[in-house]
Design a protein around this motif. Sequence first.
Motif, short mmCIF file in Angstrom:
data_model
loop_
_atom_site.label_atom_id
_atom_site.label_comp_id
_atom_site.label_asym_id
_atom_site.label_seq_id
_atom_site.Cartn_x
_atom_site.Cartn_y
_atom_site.Cartn_z
N CYS A 170 29.80 33.15 39.18
CA CYS A 170 28.98 31.96 39.42
C CYS A 170 29.51 31.16 40.62
O CYS A 170 28.73 30.61 41.41
CB CYS A 170 28.93 31.07 38.18
SG CYS A 170 27.94 31.75 36.83
N SER A 171 30.83 31.10 40.76
CA SER A 171 31.43 30.39 41.89
C SER A 171 31.07 31.06 43.20
O SER A 171 30.78 30.40 44.21
CB SER A 171 32.96 30.34 41.72
OG SER A 171 33.33 29.65 40.55
N ILE A 200 34.38 34.95 30.03
CA ILE A 200 34.21 33.59 30.57
C ILE A 200 34.75 33.51 32.00
O ILE A 200 34.09 32.97 32.90
CB ILE A 200 34.91 32.55 29.67
CG1 ILE A 200 34.20 32.46 28.31
CG2 ILE A 200 34.94 31.18 30.34
CD1 ILE A 200 34.93 31.61 27.29
N ILE A 201 35.94 34.05 32.22
CA ILE A 201 36.55 34.03 33.55
C ILE A 201 35.70 34.81 34.55
O ILE A 201 35.46 34.37 35.68
CB ILE A 201 37.99 34.59 33.51
CG1 ILE A 201 38.90 33.66 32.70
CG2 ILE A 201 38.55 34.79 34.92
CD1 ILE A 201 40.28 34.21 32.45
N ASN A 202 35.22 35.98 34.13
CA ASN A 202 34.37 36.79 35.00
C ASN A 202 33.11 36.03 35.41
O ASN A 202 32.70 36.06 36.58
CB ASN A 202 33.97 38.09 34.30
CG ASN A 202 35.13 39.06 34.17
OD1 ASN A 202 36.12 38.97 34.89
ND2 ASN A 202 35.02 39.98 33.24
N ASN A 203 32.51 35.34 34.46
CA ASN A 203 31.29 34.59 34.76
C ASN A 203 31.57 33.38 35.64
O ASN A 203 30.76 33.05 36.51
CB ASN A 203 30.61 34.15 33.45
CG ASN A 203 29.73 35.23 32.85
OD1 ASN A 203 28.59 35.41 33.23
ND2 ASN A 203 30.29 35.97 31.90
N ILE A 204 32.70 32.74 35.42
CA ILE A 204 33.07 31.60 36.27
C ILE A 204 33.24 32.06 37.73
O ILE A 204 32.75 31.42 38.66
CB ILE A 204 34.37 30.94 35.76
CG1 ILE A 204 34.10 30.19 34.45
CG2 ILE A 204 34.93 29.96 36.80
CD1 ILE A 204 35.35 29.63 33.79
N LEU A 205 33.92 33.19 37.91
CA LEU A 205 34.14 33.70 39.26
C LEU A 205 32.84 34.15 39.92
O LEU A 205 32.58 33.85 41.09
CB LEU A 205 35.13 34.87 39.23
CG LEU A 205 36.58 34.50 38.89
CD1 LEU A 205 37.42 35.76 38.69
CD2 LEU A 205 37.18 33.64 40.00
N ASN A 228 26.59 40.68 32.63
CA ASN A 228 26.48 40.32 31.21
C ASN A 228 25.54 41.25 30.44
O ASN A 228 25.24 40.98 29.28
CB ASN A 228 25.98 38.87 31.09
CG ASN A 228 27.01 37.87 31.56
OD1 ASN A 228 27.94 37.54 30.84
ND2 ASN A 228 26.84 37.39 32.78
N GLN A 268 37.61 35.56 26.52
CA GLN A 268 38.24 34.86 27.65
C GLN A 268 37.96 35.58 28.96
O GLN A 268 37.66 34.93 29.98
CB GLN A 268 39.75 34.75 27.42
CG GLN A 268 40.14 33.79 26.31
CD GLN A 268 41.63 33.78 26.05
OE1 GLN A 268 42.38 34.62 26.56
NE2 GLN A 268 42.08 32.82 25.25
#
Length: 453
Positions: free
Chosen positions: A25-26, A18-23, A67, A15
């Motif tokens: 990428c945003s 995923i959150i780290n990558n979402i941030l 990553n 989790q």
Amino acid sequence: MSQEVVLVVLEKKMQDTIINNILACSYLLLWVATFIWYHFKHHSIDAGSGIIFMYILYGIISIDTLNDPFFSMSYNNLTLFPYIYLYGMMMLALLPIINNHFYPTKKIVDPNTRTLKYLSIMIIICGLLIIPDIISNFDTGFVKLFTDADAGKDAYMESAKGAEDTGSGISNISSIIFNAFSDIAIFLAMYYMTLNSKKVITSLLWFTVGISMLMPVIKGQRTGVITSVLTVLGAYLLFKKYFDKKVNLIFKRVGIISIALIMLPVGAITVSRFGDRAGGTVISFLNWYIGQGSLYFNNYGLDPGGTRNGERTANLFLRVIKSDVPKNYVERRQKYHNLEIDDYYFTTFVGDFTIDYGPIIAVFIFLTIYGWMYYKTKTESESITLHQLLLLYITMCVSMQGGMYLFNYSDTANLKIITYILLYGYLRYHEILLKRFPLNTKQKEIEKCDQEL
């Protein structure tokens, strides 16, 4: 540990990933959207285009290092607000260049001064005086990079040993003057290229720029070379609309070849310093080096566990009024060992100010400095004065050099700030004098003939 606990830990880690990558990428997509907005009505490629493009590149690489199996352990979990703060401050720093993009100019007003020629000659002489030192270290420094796998690492370790003595005294006047004016040398070379005159001085200025790039290589350092290349790239994008087609074509051809040759020793240094480290490939270390800035800022930029009281970004100025200010990064890291991050790691130029002064005071500093620059660089016609262009150049340098790295005018490089202030003050004062006491026709002819020499 039971299987259920292991599953919970793995699920939590998944989790967080995923959150780290979402941030991350945003944050990247925010710069992509900014690039599109920047060129929506005005399609010209300029300094702002180059800076935003580099921010996008850093964002892509930061996702890769985030990553990476080895370097992902170097970062804490990411949060939203630091990214918002970082983006806002970087955009604030771009405000003068953004305004120049939407209200472009086509001509540089002739400053009618011979002082720039004398300044160029001084820089050239100081650069030439450094050549003997470069030659004496050429075989043991530059050449060995391509013949000895450990040469880059050895040269870097040797220069690091002497770091404790830096900033403590004056050892080489010509080298100090040359380093203080190294960015101004690029500015002057670009300006002379817009005139298609002073070809000898222009060529010699570019020669000194090459010297300034070679010096860090001999010491096994990459950052000085990379920031110089970025400065030349940004300066070209800032000045190219004032060049004629022939100059633009020549600069592109020569520039591409020169950058390719310059990056060869940088690659050799990278392989030498990181090729034998366990746990990561050379590419992994390179990605960490380029992409860490926004990630470490997100982790520590707004809450490093204290402040450095301005003792990195305003080091020389504070040393004039205080006796306990560290003279170099070794002393500073010892003094502020309580902080969760130091300048060994990159936090971008914004991070340097937030760690030095705190996030609130840093905002006021940026609003004051860049608000003043925005006001001073606004133009009412298609012409721009050289002192206005100098402010845009300074803005470009800070953003282009510091987007990946740190504030590049810190510590003894505060001298560069002083040289900027002196040059801007002279150009502005000279303009005021010319308005009050215009040159007569004969004086203008003398100035014109002097420019063509």
